[in-house]
Design a protein around this motif. Sequence first.
Motif, short mmCIF file in Angstrom:
data_model
loop_
_atom_site.label_atom_id
_atom_site.label_comp_id
_atom_site.label_asym_id
_atom_site.label_seq_id
_atom_site.Cartn_x
_atom_site.Cartn_y
_atom_site.Cartn_z
N ALA A 144 27.01 56.51 112.43
CA ALA A 144 25.56 56.34 112.33
C ALA A 144 25.19 55.58 111.06
CB ALA A 144 24.87 57.71 112.36
N ASN A 195 21.18 53.64 118.50
CA ASN A 195 22.47 54.32 118.34
C ASN A 195 22.60 55.27 117.15
OD1 ASN A 195 23.70 53.04 120.60
ND2 ASN A 195 23.80 51.17 119.39
N GLU A 196 21.76 55.13 116.13
CA GLU A 196 21.96 55.93 114.92
C GLU A 196 21.88 57.44 115.21
OE1 GLU A 196 20.36 56.19 110.32
OE2 GLU A 196 19.07 55.24 111.83
N ARG A 198 23.90 48.23 108.61
CA ARG A 198 24.09 46.86 109.09
C ARG A 198 22.83 46.00 108.95
NH1 ARG A 198 24.69 44.81 115.12
NH2 ARG A 198 25.06 42.61 114.67
N SER A 253 26.93 53.30 109.57
CA SER A 253 27.21 51.87 109.75
C SER A 253 26.09 51.20 110.55
CB SER A 253 28.57 51.65 110.39
OG SER A 253 28.57 52.04 111.73
N TYR A 254 25.55 51.90 111.55
CA TYR A 254 24.40 51.35 112.28
C TYR A 254 23.18 51.24 111.36
CZ TYR A 254 26.48 51.40 116.91
OH TYR A 254 27.25 51.12 118.01
N ARG A 255 22.99 52.19 110.47
CA ARG A 255 21.86 52.16 109.55
C ARG A 255 22.01 51.06 108.50
NH1 ARG A 255 22.36 56.89 106.51
NH2 ARG A 255 23.32 55.59 104.94
N GLN A 278 29.13 43.14 111.42
CA GLN A 278 30.11 42.82 112.44
C GLN A 278 30.53 41.36 112.32
OE1 GLN A 278 28.21 43.95 116.10
NE2 GLN A 278 28.30 46.13 115.63
N ASP A 295 19.87 47.80 117.66
CA ASP A 295 21.06 48.64 117.82
C ASP A 295 20.94 49.91 116.98
OD1 ASP A 295 22.20 46.79 119.50
OD2 ASP A 295 23.62 46.01 118.02
N ARG A 296 20.41 49.78 115.78
CA ARG A 296 20.25 50.95 114.91
C ARG A 296 19.32 51.97 115.56
NH1 ARG A 296 16.78 53.53 112.23
NH2 ARG A 296 15.16 51.98 112.56
N ALA A 317 20.50 43.85 115.11
CA ALA A 317 21.07 45.00 114.42
C ALA A 317 20.06 46.14 114.30
CB ALA A 317 21.57 44.59 113.03
N TRP A 374 24.76 58.83 117.59
CA TRP A 374 26.05 59.09 116.97
C TRP A 374 26.03 60.35 116.10
CZ3 TRP A 374 30.74 57.71 118.15
CH2 TRP A 374 30.90 56.60 118.98
#
Length: 173
Positions: free
Chosen positions: A25, A153-154, A31, A27-29, A106, A149-150, A146, A157
């Motif tokens: 989570a 997905n944050e 990015r 890494s999603y935050r 990424q 995605d955050r 990004a 996860w």
Amino acid sequence: MQIGIQMIGSILTLTATSGIGFSVARSYRDRPKQIALLAQGLRLLRQEVEFAQVPLPLALSHVADLLPKPVNLLFRQMATNLEEQKNAGEAIDEAIVSFEKKLAMQKEDYEPLRTLGAVVATAHRTHLARELDTALIRLQSLEEIAETDRRKNEKVWRYLGVLVGVMIVIMMS
């Protein structure tokens, strides 16, 4: 005695799976923030090269001084690589390779920077400014992706890590 050991095992399992979920989570935050900092660094680089007419290695060092960690370390590595008499494309590629695992970005997030590295060695200042603008536009679009995605997905996860841990603990009981 066995209940104590089972309790410790359950706590360790829950802690481990939660930690993994929170790590993903994070890494999603991180990015979108790091992409935004990379874009900010390119804007600063554009000012240094175009207006102050500072040589590229020094400009990269100045940019690194102005950015927070960990993105500033990428710019610092590019400057160091250039000072070691490497061409701009190699300097940028090597810096990216050494930081790919350290940043939350990424592979596709580095492409505008790689493209810029290929052009920077042969570009005139005005052409370089256009290339920097193009890289900034591409980074802005990557930042929007990004951020989407955050948002998606944050939380997933974080919850997934905890729920998998709870599921394992229940299965162990």
